[in-house]
Design an enzyme around this catalytic site. Structure first.
Site, short mmCIF file in Angstrom:
data_model
loop_
_atom_site.label_atom_id
_atom_site.label_comp_id
_atom_site.label_asym_id
_atom_site.label_seq_id
_atom_site.Cartn_x
_atom_site.Cartn_y
_atom_site.Cartn_z
N ASP A 51 75.98 47.22 63.19
CA ASP A 51 76.75 48.33 62.63
C ASP A 51 77.23 49.29 63.71
OD1 ASP A 51 76.60 47.39 60.05
OD2 ASP A 51 74.93 48.68 59.46
N GLY A 52 76.41 49.48 64.74
CA GLY A 52 76.82 50.35 65.84
C GLY A 52 78.05 49.82 66.54
N ARG A 149 68.00 77.71 60.33
CA ARG A 149 67.37 77.70 61.65
C ARG A 149 66.42 76.51 61.71
NH1 ARG A 149 67.56 81.82 65.55
NH2 ARG A 149 66.52 81.06 67.41
N THR A 162 73.21 55.75 54.15
CA THR A 162 72.12 54.80 54.39
C THR A 162 71.65 54.81 55.84
OG1 THR A 162 73.72 53.03 54.80
CG2 THR A 162 72.90 53.26 52.54
N LYS A 166 69.45 58.84 55.56
CA LYS A 166 68.34 58.27 54.78
C LYS A 166 67.00 58.51 55.46
CE LYS A 166 66.88 54.09 52.31
NZ LYS A 166 65.47 54.13 52.79
N SER A 167 66.98 58.52 56.80
CA SER A 167 65.73 58.77 57.52
C SER A 167 65.25 60.20 57.33
CB SER A 167 65.90 58.47 59.01
OG SER A 167 66.73 59.44 59.63
N ALA A 186 64.36 69.41 60.26
CA ALA A 186 63.26 70.31 60.63
C ALA A 186 63.66 71.77 60.50
CB ALA A 186 62.77 70.01 62.04
#
Length: 265
Positions: A51-52, A149, A162, A166-167, A186
């Protein structure tokens, strides 16, 4: 499909892969397909790899709307690779017998500081480049929505849902929905900073604007699909779903949800 005859192959210079590509060129020439040396001369652009590699092929050839993109997986079929390198006869048979369809994937336009424009097929990510949190004011259209932030934000298309999205526990989104998804990386949530704290979807008719606080962390890493863009002193990033569509090969009985099932279940 039969009227498309000029093919450009996009692949990394690798002796083993070059051998396979040469074999495919010879096979395709027997079916009156012409291999061209420049992507501007092609009406079919084929990537080899994963895909990359497909994302790079689309980016390096300018997100063309007047041609058809196809992905050939080297190790396995992926989301953008409907074919496998060991099944070229099957691919040719599908093309000649009109067993393929064309799907249209939406793209997002990213405008940085009202001057630089980029397109993305999967996602744009804005992340801190140093060991310090990144602060951004988030606007939906003209509405100030929140101050983020944390390590960064990811804005993805439905097909990009996806991938990186998704991660981050983002939702997998049906490509038939015209929307973008915003996911946090985060985030800090305390008495000083407060965000929604979950991914959210925006209609394709809306614009998302991120205004970077100039506090010493004002040149974040901006990722366009699988490629980073180095820009210093970023003040504003605007993200919009566009009418620009990338046309790709779709085999029958191999829908987006077939691919989700094959890759994740």
């Amino acid at each position: 499909m039969l009227e498309r005859r000029n093919i450009y192959f996009f692949y990394k210079e690798d002796p083993l892969l070059k051998e396979k590509v040469d074999e495919i060129i010879e096979i395709m020439s027997k079916y009156q397909f012409s291999v061209v040396n420049e992507p501007t001369d092609a009406d079919i652009i084929v990537s080899f790899g994963n895909d990359g590699s497909f994302l790079q092929a689309v980016r390096k050839t300018g997100f063309r709307e007047d041609c058809l993109y196809a992905g050939i997986g080297v190790h396995a079929k992926n989301f953008y690779c409907d074919f496998h390198v060991e099944d070229i006869p099957g691919m040719i048979a599908a093309m000649l017998m009109e067993k393929i369809e064309v799907r249209r994937y939406p793209t997002i336009k990213v405008t940085i500081d009202n001057s630089l424009e980029f397109y993305c097929l999967n996602e744009v990510s804005i992340r801190s480049a140093i060991i310090k949190t990144l602060e951004m004011s988030v606007f939906i259209d003209d509405l100030y929505f929140e101050t983020f932030r944390g390590d960064g934000l990811i804005v993805s298309t439905p097909t990009g849902s996806t991938a990186y999205n998704k991660s981050l526990n983002g939702a997998v989104v049906d490509p038939m929905l015209e929307c973008v998804q915003v996911s946090e990386l985060a985030s800090i949530n305390n008495n000083t900073y407060r965000t929604l704290g979950s991914p959210f979807l925006l209609s394709g008719k809306r614009a998302l604007t991120l205004k970077v606080t100039q506090d010493g962390n004002d040149y974040p890493i901006i990722g366009m699909d699988n490629e980073a863009v180095s820009i210093r002193n970023v003040h504003e990033v605007k993200v919009e779903l566009t009418d620009k569509k990338i046309k790709t090969v779709k085999l029958k009985n191999n829908s987006f949800w077939h691919k989700v099932q094959r890759n994740f279940l």
